[in-house]
Design a protein around this motif. Structure first.
Motif, PDB file in Angstrom:
ATOM      1  N   PHE A  82       0.844  -1.187   0.000  1.00  0.00           N
ATOM      2  CA  PHE A  82       0.000   0.000   0.000  1.00  0.00           C
ATOM      3  C   PHE A  82       0.883   1.243   0.000  1.00  0.00           C
ATOM      4  N   PRO A  83       0.574   2.247  -0.844  1.00  0.00           N
ATOM      5  CA  PRO A  83      -0.534   2.294  -1.788  1.00  0.00           C
ATOM      6  C   PRO A  83      -0.270   1.406  -3.002  1.00  0.00           C
ATOM      7  N   SER A  84      -1.335   0.820  -3.509  1.00  0.00           N
ATOM      8  CA  SER A  84      -1.206  -0.149  -4.602  1.00  0.00           C
ATOM      9  C   SER A  84      -1.113   0.570  -5.948  1.00  0.00           C
ATOM     10  N   PRO A  89       6.901   0.305   0.585  1.00  0.00           N
ATOM     11  CA  PRO A  89       7.207   1.690   0.194  1.00  0.00           C
ATOM     12  C   PRO A  89       7.669   2.572   1.352  1.00  0.00           C
ATOM     13  N   ASP A  90       7.111   2.379   2.528  1.00  0.00           N
ATOM     14  CA  ASP A  90       7.506   3.174   3.684  1.00  0.00           C
ATOM     15  C   ASP A  90       8.979   2.996   4.013  1.00  0.00           C
ATOM     16  N   HIS A  91       9.551   1.860   3.595  1.00  0.00           N
ATOM     17  CA  HIS A  91      10.941   1.540   3.914  1.00  0.00           C
ATOM     18  C   HIS A  91      11.897   1.787   2.756  1.00  0.00           C
ATOM     19  N   HIS A  92      11.412   1.726   1.511  1.00  0.00           N
ATOM     20  CA  HIS A  92      12.321   2.009   0.386  1.00  0.00           C
ATOM     21  C   HIS A  92      12.195   3.442  -0.129  1.00  0.00           C
ATOM     22  N   GLY A  93      11.208   4.182   0.324  1.00  0.00           N
ATOM     23  CA  GLY A  93      11.163   5.615   0.049  1.00  0.00           C
ATOM     24  C   GLY A  93      10.341   6.048  -1.140  1.00  0.00           C
ATOM     25  N   ILE A  94       9.986   5.133  -2.035  1.00  0.00           N
ATOM     26  CA  ILE A  94       9.131   5.506  -3.165  1.00  0.00           C
ATOM     27  C   ILE A  94       7.698   5.265  -2.711  1.00  0.00           C
ATOM     28  N   VAL A  95       7.145   6.249  -2.022  1.00  0.00           N
ATOM     29  CA  VAL A  95       5.858   6.064  -1.346  1.00  0.00           C
ATOM     30  C   VAL A  95       4.673   6.384  -2.244  1.00  0.00           C
ATOM     31  N   GLY A  96       4.917   6.896  -3.436  1.00  0.00           N
ATOM     32  CA  GLY A  96       3.828   7.178  -4.361  1.00  0.00           C
ATOM     33  C   GLY A  96       4.353   7.459  -5.749  1.00  0.00           C
ATOM     34  N   ASN A  97       3.454   7.452  -6.727  1.00  0.00           N
ATOM     35  CA  ASN A  97       3.836   7.907  -8.067  1.00  0.00           C
ATOM     36  C   ASN A  97       4.145   9.396  -8.059  1.00  0.00           C
ATOM     37  N   ASN A  98       3.551  10.101  -7.110  1.00  0.00           N
ATOM     38  CA  ASN A  98       3.857  11.501  -6.843  1.00  0.00           C
ATOM     39  C   ASN A  98       4.161  11.619  -5.358  1.00  0.00           C
ATOM     40  N   PHE A 126      -1.112  -1.533   6.833  1.00  0.00           N
ATOM     41  CA  PHE A 126      -0.706  -0.869   5.598  1.00  0.00           C
ATOM     42  C   PHE A 126       0.796  -0.609   5.536  1.00  0.00           C
ATOM     43  N   VAL A 127       1.503  -0.749   6.648  1.00  0.00           N
ATOM     44  CA  VAL A 127       2.955  -0.526   6.720  1.00  0.00           C
ATOM     45  C   VAL A 127       3.303   0.798   6.027  1.00  0.00           C
ATOM     46  N   LEU A 128       2.726   1.862   6.478  1.00  0.00           N
ATOM     47  CA  LEU A 128       2.931   3.176   5.879  1.00  0.00           C
ATOM     48  C   LEU A 128       2.761   4.241   6.951  1.00  0.00           C
ATOM     49  N   GLY A 129       3.642   5.262   6.900  1.00  0.00           N
ATOM     50  CA  GLY A 129       3.471   6.391   7.790  1.00  0.00           C
ATOM     51  C   GLY A 129       4.725   6.889   8.468  1.00  0.00           C
TER      52      GLY A 129
END
Length: 408
Positions: A72-74, A89-98, A311-314
């Motif tokens: 997430f986000p998918s 994503p929360d751990h590799h840093g690319i948390v979104g397309n934007n 969600f492992v995000l934040g």
């Protein structure tokens, strides 16, 4: 976690690849397998059940396969980087397309300067960097991140993304790399198709245009298989075919209007839709939180520190102050950017069936006919590392010592 780890180990149990007989132009009994990681962007897991993918279905039937949960986000960039780093994503840093970084500014997938700037990507180490460090040649026929010198390392061969390049042409470029002398040929190759995602967005997951895109990619996979057979390389190639997420049908009737919830002038929207990242404008934090936080029909919004743990995000600073998740099939947007026709979207709850991705492993040592359950996209990177016989950084997926039984 134990049941998921144990299940994957049993499902993907491989024989000793080093002793597997191969057919190759330069036959050597101790040659490692060639590994090809193929992504079909936006290919929902149940697309395999529609009877229009003879090549993919055969590979799935002869190998190990099952639905795979994205992170997430998918969405595309975060999940492609998860597949090759084993990190959420929360751990590799690319948390979104934007996304926004306090030092680097704004990132978007269409921003060439950002996409090629290693500083956006350096929080994770993709499998091709780990391989190159180990002396294993790699090639990337398109993959998010592959145009940057991540941690100072590039694939031996890589190609600048060109969305207009037909699928068969992408396959032919990969086959050209396979024609190289054995000491120059990549052992790990990535291949990426985007047309299924594109048509899914434009027309929806059940549209005939999306079905045609699925058939097109399936035909390209068939072309790849035949090309490998013609070169005597098929029997020593492990094909790992994945997608980054699925697709849900959207509609102009299923919209939550940002304008009806909060004054758009009070927020900075990083991106919106299935999942929405936003920041309050300075001085209006209390107003924005009072209006947004909590649950309402078809929408949940949280402070970044209060996003549900599953969600492992934040924790990453690139995650916006407030994150909103729409119910699958619904859109959260402003009236300045309305949904005007039926289509498709992703980014939703990664446990939703509509977001389920595919996983197929086929090749020397893969147990035929295995059906996987509870597979997560963070499990792919350690699996690839084992196939390649290299050490890679520990991620969020299956532990290395557990995966040791799955390969040589």
């Amino acid at each position: 976690m134990f049941s998921r780890v144990a299940g994957l180990c049993l499902a993907l149990l491989l024989t000793a690849c080093a002793s597997t007989p191969v057919v190759a132009p330069e036959p050597r009994g101790d040659e490692p397998p060639l590994v090809m990681l193929v992504s079909i962007d936006g290919f929902r897991a149940d697309y395999l059940d529609r009877g229009i993918t003879p090549h993919l279905s055969r590979l799935a039937g002869e190998g190990a396969t099952g639905p795979m949960r994205p992170s997430f986000p998918s969405v595309t960039f975060p999940n492609h980087y998860t597949l090759v780093t084993g990190l959420h994503p929360d751990h590799h840093g690319i948390v979104g397309n934007n996304m926004i970084d306090a030092e680097l500014g704004r990132f978007s997938l269409g921003n060439k300067q950002a996409v090629t700037d290693r500083r956006w990507w350096d929080q994770g180490e993709p499998i091709w960097v780990s391989a190159e460090k180990a002396g294993v040649k790699t090639a990337t026929m398109f993959w998010p991140g592959s145009e940057a010198d991540i941690r100072g390392v590039r694939p031996t061969y890589w190609t600048t993304f060109d969305q207009g390049m037909p699928g068969d042409a992408r396959v032919d470029r990969v086959l050209q790399w396979m024609d190289l002398p054995a000491d120059q040929r990549p052992q790990l190759t990535t291949l990426y198709f985007d047309i299924v995602d594109t048509q899914g967005h434009h027309y929806g997951p059940d549209a005939p245009e999306t079905a045609e895109a699925i058939r097109s990619v399936d035909a390209s996979i068939g072309r790849l298989v035949e090309g490998l057979k013609a070169r005597g390389l098929y029997e020593r190639t492990v094909l790992v075919i994945v997608s980054d997420h699925g697709m849900a049908a959207t509609s102009p009737e299923r919209v939550t209007w940002i304008d009806d919830v909060i004054d758009p002038a009070a927020i900075q929207i990083v991106y919106s839709g299935a999942v929405t990242f936003l920041n309050p404008v300075a001085g209006r934090e209390a107003e924005v939180e009072a209006a947004l936080l909590g649950s309402r029909p078809h929408l949940d919004c949280w402070r970044k520190s209060e996003i549900p743990a599953r969600f492992v995000l934040g924790s990453n600073p690139r995650v916006s102050a407030i994150v909103c998740a729409s119910e699958p099939g619904w859109t959260f947007t402003t009236k300045a950017r309305p949904v005007t026709k039926p289509g498709g979207a992703h980014g939703y709850d990664n446990f939703s069936a509509d977001m389920a991705a595919i996983f197929i492993a086929h090749g020397p040592g893969v147990v035929q006919g295995r059906r996987l359950t509870d597979l997560d996209s963070v499990d792919v990177q350690p699996f690839l590392a084992r196939l390649l016989g290299i050490d890679a950084p520990r991620g969020d997926g299956l532990a290395e010592d557990t995966l040791a039984v799955t390969t040589r």
